[in-house]
Motif scaffolding. Structure first.
Motif, PDB file in Angstrom:
ATOM      1  N   ALA A  20       0.830  -1.204   0.000  1.00 30.38           N
ATOM      2  CA  ALA A  20       0.000   0.000   0.000  1.00 30.38           C
ATOM      3  C   ALA A  20       0.868   1.259   0.000  1.00 30.38           C
ATOM      4  O   ALA A  20       0.553   2.243  -0.681  1.00 30.38           O
ATOM      5  CB  ALA A  20      -0.914  -0.006   1.220  1.00 30.38           C
ATOM      6  N   LEU A  21       1.963   1.238   0.750  1.00 31.51           N
ATOM      7  CA  LEU A  21       2.861   2.390   0.766  1.00 31.51           C
ATOM      8  C   LEU A  21       3.550   2.555  -0.586  1.00 31.51           C
ATOM      9  O   LEU A  21       3.694   3.677  -1.096  1.00 31.51           O
ATOM     10  CB  LEU A  21       3.901   2.229   1.866  1.00 31.51           C
ATOM     11  CG  LEU A  21       3.404   2.219   3.312  1.00 31.51           C
ATOM     12  CD1 LEU A  21       4.565   1.984   4.281  1.00 31.51           C
ATOM     13  CD2 LEU A  21       2.690   3.525   3.656  1.00 31.51           C
ATOM     14  N   ALA A  22       3.982   1.452  -1.169  1.00 32.27           N
ATOM     15  CA  ALA A  22       4.709   1.508  -2.439  1.00 32.27           C
ATOM     16  C   ALA A  22       3.825   1.956  -3.598  1.00 32.27           C
ATOM     17  O   ALA A  22       4.331   2.437  -4.615  1.00 32.27           O
ATOM     18  CB  ALA A  22       5.308   0.142  -2.748  1.00 32.27           C
ATOM     19  N   ALA A  23       2.520   1.816  -3.444  1.00 31.87           N
ATOM     20  CA  ALA A  23       1.594   2.181  -4.514  1.00 31.87           C
ATOM     21  C   ALA A  23       1.440   3.681  -4.668  1.00 31.87           C
ATOM     22  O   ALA A  23       0.830   4.149  -5.629  1.00 31.87           O
ATOM     23  CB  ALA A  23       0.230   1.533  -4.260  1.00 31.87           C
ATOM     24  N   HIS A  24       1.985   4.459  -3.736  1.00 34.95           N
ATOM     25  CA  HIS A  24       1.828   5.911  -3.771  1.00 34.95           C
ATOM     26  C   HIS A  24       3.192   6.584  -3.661  1.00 34.95           C
ATOM     27  O   HIS A  24       3.994   6.261  -2.783  1.00 34.95           O
ATOM     28  CB  HIS A  24       0.931   6.373  -2.630  1.00 34.95           C
ATOM     29  CG  HIS A  24      -0.432   5.739  -2.640  1.00 34.95           C
ATOM     30  ND1 HIS A  24      -1.458   6.151  -3.463  1.00 34.95           N
ATOM     31  CD2 HIS A  24      -0.925   4.681  -1.942  1.00 34.95           C
ATOM     32  CE1 HIS A  24      -2.519   5.389  -3.276  1.00 34.95           C
ATOM     33  NE2 HIS A  24      -2.230   4.494  -2.359  1.00 34.95           N
ATOM     34  N   ALA A  25       3.438   7.530  -4.565  1.00 34.34           N
ATOM     35  CA  ALA A  25       4.718   8.235  -4.562  1.00 34.34           C
ATOM     36  C   ALA A  25       4.728   9.405  -3.592  1.00 34.34           C
ATOM     37  O   ALA A  25       5.794   9.873  -3.192  1.00 34.34           O
ATOM     38  CB  ALA A  25       5.043   8.730  -5.978  1.00 34.34           C
ATOM     39  N   ASP A  26       3.552   9.881  -3.213  1.00 36.77           N
ATOM     40  CA  ASP A  26       3.450  11.049  -2.337  1.00 36.77           C
ATOM     41  C   ASP A  26       3.748  10.655  -0.895  1.00 36.77           C
ATOM     42  O   ASP A  26       3.004   9.861  -0.298  1.00 36.77           O
ATOM     43  CB  ASP A  26       2.038  11.630  -2.439  1.00 36.77           C
ATOM     44  CG  ASP A  26       1.862  12.886  -1.597  1.00 36.77           C
ATOM     45  OD1 ASP A  26       2.845  13.339  -0.974  1.00 36.77           O
ATOM     46  OD2 ASP A  26       0.732  13.414  -1.555  1.00 36.77           O
ATOM     47  N   PRO A  27       4.804  11.199  -0.280  1.00 36.09           N
ATOM     48  CA  PRO A  27       5.138  10.859   1.112  1.00 36.09           C
ATOM     49  C   PRO A  27       4.014  11.185   2.095  1.00 36.09           C
ATOM     50  O   PRO A  27       3.812  10.453   3.067  1.00 36.09           O
ATOM     51  CB  PRO A  27       6.386  11.700   1.404  1.00 36.09           C
ATOM     52  CG  PRO A  27       6.963  12.002   0.064  1.00 36.09           C
ATOM     53  CD  PRO A  27       5.792  12.121  -0.856  1.00 36.09           C
ATOM     54  N   GLU A  28       3.301  12.268   1.822  1.00 35.17           N
ATOM     55  CA  GLU A  28       2.206  12.655   2.712  1.00 35.17           C
ATOM     56  C   GLU A  28       1.085  11.621   2.664  1.00 35.17           C
ATOM     57  O   GLU A  28       0.482  11.297   3.692  1.00 35.17           O
ATOM     58  CB  GLU A  28       1.662  14.036   2.326  1.00 35.17           C
ATOM     59  CG  GLU A  28       2.672  15.163   2.421  1.00 35.17           C
ATOM     60  CD  GLU A  28       3.016  15.498   3.861  1.00 35.17           C
ATOM     61  OE1 GLU A  28       2.177  15.221   4.744  1.00 35.17           O
ATOM     62  OE2 GLU A  28       4.110  16.033   4.108  1.00 35.17           O
ATOM     63  N   TYR A  29       0.813  11.117   1.472  1.00 38.93           N
ATOM     64  CA  TYR A  29      -0.237  10.104   1.363  1.00 38.93           C
ATOM     65  C   TYR A  29       0.200   8.815   2.037  1.00 38.93           C
ATOM     66  O   TYR A  29      -0.615   8.121   2.656  1.00 38.93           O
ATOM     67  CB  TYR A  29      -0.598   9.852  -0.104  1.00 38.93           C
ATOM     68  CG  TYR A  29      -1.859   9.032  -0.253  1.00 38.93           C
ATOM     69  CD1 TYR A  29      -3.104   9.657  -0.252  1.00 38.93           C
ATOM     70  CD2 TYR A  29      -1.814   7.641  -0.347  1.00 38.93           C
ATOM     71  CE1 TYR A  29      -4.274   8.918  -0.353  1.00 38.93           C
ATOM     72  CE2 TYR A  29      -2.975   6.899  -0.453  1.00 38.93           C
ATOM     73  CZ  TYR A  29      -4.195   7.537  -0.455  1.00 38.93           C
ATOM     74  OH  TYR A  29      -5.346   6.799  -0.537  1.00 38.93           O
ATOM     75  N   ARG A  30       1.490   8.472   1.910  1.00 42.42           N
ATOM     76  CA  ARG A  30       1.986   7.283   2.590  1.00 42.42           C
ATOM     77  C   ARG A  30       1.795   7.401   4.102  1.00 42.42           C
ATOM     78  O   ARG A  30       1.439   6.424   4.776  1.00 42.42           O
ATOM     79  CB  ARG A  30       3.463   7.082   2.265  1.00 42.42           C
ATOM     80  CG  ARG A  30       3.733   6.621   0.841  1.00 42.42           C
ATOM     81  CD  ARG A  30       5.217   6.599   0.550  1.00 42.42           C
ATOM     82  NE  ARG A  30       5.494   6.088  -0.788  1.00 42.42           N
ATOM     83  CZ  ARG A  30       6.670   6.163  -1.381  1.00 42.42           C
ATOM     84  NH1 ARG A  30       7.689   6.742  -0.742  1.00 42.42           N
ATOM     85  NH2 ARG A  30       6.852   5.674  -2.587  1.00 42.42           N
ATOM     86  N   LEU A  31       2.032   8.583   4.621  1.00 46.66           N
ATOM     87  CA  LEU A  31       1.815   8.791   6.056  1.00 46.66           C
ATOM     88  C   LEU A  31       0.339   8.622   6.403  1.00 46.66           C
ATOM     89  O   LEU A  31      -0.004   8.042   7.441  1.00 46.66           O
ATOM     90  CB  LEU A  31       2.300  10.179   6.469  1.00 46.66           C
ATOM     91  CG  LEU A  31       2.080  10.561   7.938  1.00 46.66           C
ATOM     92  CD1 LEU A  31       2.710   9.551   8.880  1.00 46.66           C
ATOM     93  CD2 LEU A  31       2.628  11.963   8.207  1.00 46.66           C
ATOM     94  N   THR A  32      -0.533   9.093   5.525  1.00 49.14           N
ATOM     95  CA  THR A  32      -1.968   8.918   5.740  1.00 49.14           C
ATOM     96  C   THR A  32      -2.328   7.435   5.798  1.00 49.14           C
ATOM     97  O   THR A  32      -3.130   7.004   6.634  1.00 49.14           O
ATOM     98  CB  THR A  32      -2.767   9.605   4.613  1.00 49.14           C
ATOM     99  OG1 THR A  32      -2.494  11.006   4.624  1.00 49.14           O
ATOM    100  CG2 THR A  32      -4.268   9.385   4.791  1.00 49.14           C
ATOM    101  N   VAL A  33      -1.728   6.639   4.912  1.00 50.28           N
ATOM    102  CA  VAL A  33      -1.966   5.192   4.909  1.00 50.28           C
ATOM    103  C   VAL A  33      -1.539   4.592   6.244  1.00 50.28           C
ATOM    104  O   VAL A  33      -2.254   3.766   6.835  1.00 50.28           O
ATOM    105  CB  VAL A  33      -1.204   4.521   3.745  1.00 50.28           C
ATOM    106  CG1 VAL A  33      -1.248   2.996   3.876  1.00 50.28           C
ATOM    107  CG2 VAL A  33      -1.801   4.948   2.405  1.00 50.28           C
TER     108      VAL A  33
END
Length: 226
Positions: A20-33
């Motif tokens: 799930a983290l790898a699917a998003h390039a945006d660091p902020e979105y990864r933090l949201t995950v």
């Protein structure tokens, strides 16, 4: 009581988290995950989140480790760590309202008027869990050492996390926040911060935390593993 997750289910969950983290390039979105996962698990299951981090830390996948550590680096830059709450029994207070007590107060742990709680990041959570009287049975010294070293090894995969986390701990160690940290806990946090800043190995940092307060564990405590 919810059964402890099996090793197989933990590995599967850790794999899903990394994907799930790898699917998003945006660091902020990864933090949201990451924060969404903590919320879904719930306050009482934050230790499961710590175990998921441990699975990644012990894996042979450096890319997954960096991805997760970098997400914590983002959280530290925002001062928004995915945290869990532990009660502080030393700072409890009696209920203000008069009259009969609601039976739910006992079940929810709020008999003493709501034990003060503060959201704690992974390193702080482990330290408080080991040292202070909380709603959880205290961690043994061996489990604390192993878990802390594993956590720091994971976080060291990110330059931001390796730099910013010990800075945060050093500040926390200076703050006598009501109901958050005892003197012994602040001493351990300061020892972790100093050893981490000095570039010591994760094992040496964890040992420094124990050495900082050797012999100060309250007698009669029942200890358990993570």
């Amino acid at each position: 009581m919810t059964a402890a997750p099996s090793a197989t289910s933990l590995r599967a969950a850790a794999d899903r988290l990394v994907s799930a983290l790898a699917a998003h390039a945006d660091p902020e979105y990864r933090l949201t995950v990451l924060k969404r996962l903590v919320r879904r698990l719930g306050e009482d299951r934050y230790p499961v989140f710590l175990r998921l981090l441990g699975v990644v830390a012990e894996s042979d996948d450096p890319r997954a480790q960096r991805l997760l550590a970098d997400t914590f680096g983002t959280a530290l830059r925002r001062m928004d760590l995915p945290g869990g709450a532990l009660s502080s029994w030393g700072a409890t207070r009696l209920p203000d309202a008069a009259g009969p007590l609601d039976a739910s107060a006992f079940a929810s742990g709020q008999f003493f008027g709501g034990s003060p709680r503060r959201m704690l990041g992974p390193v702080e959570y482990l330290t408080v869990w080991h040292l202070q009287r909380t709603q959880r049975t205290a961690l043994s010294a061996d489990t604390f050492r192993t878990s802390l070293a594993r956590m720091i090894a994971l976080l060291n995969q990110s330059e931001d996390a390796r730099t910013l986390y010990p800075q945060k701990l050093a500040v926390d160690a200076q703050n006598e926040l009501e109901g958050a940290y005892t003197r012994a806990t602040r001493e351990r946090l300061a020892a972790i911060a100093a050893a981490w800043k000095a570039g010591r190995t994760p094992d040496a940092i964890a040992q420094a935390a124990l050495d900082a307060g050797a012999g100060d564990a309250p007698r009669g405590w029942v200890l358990r593993d993570l």
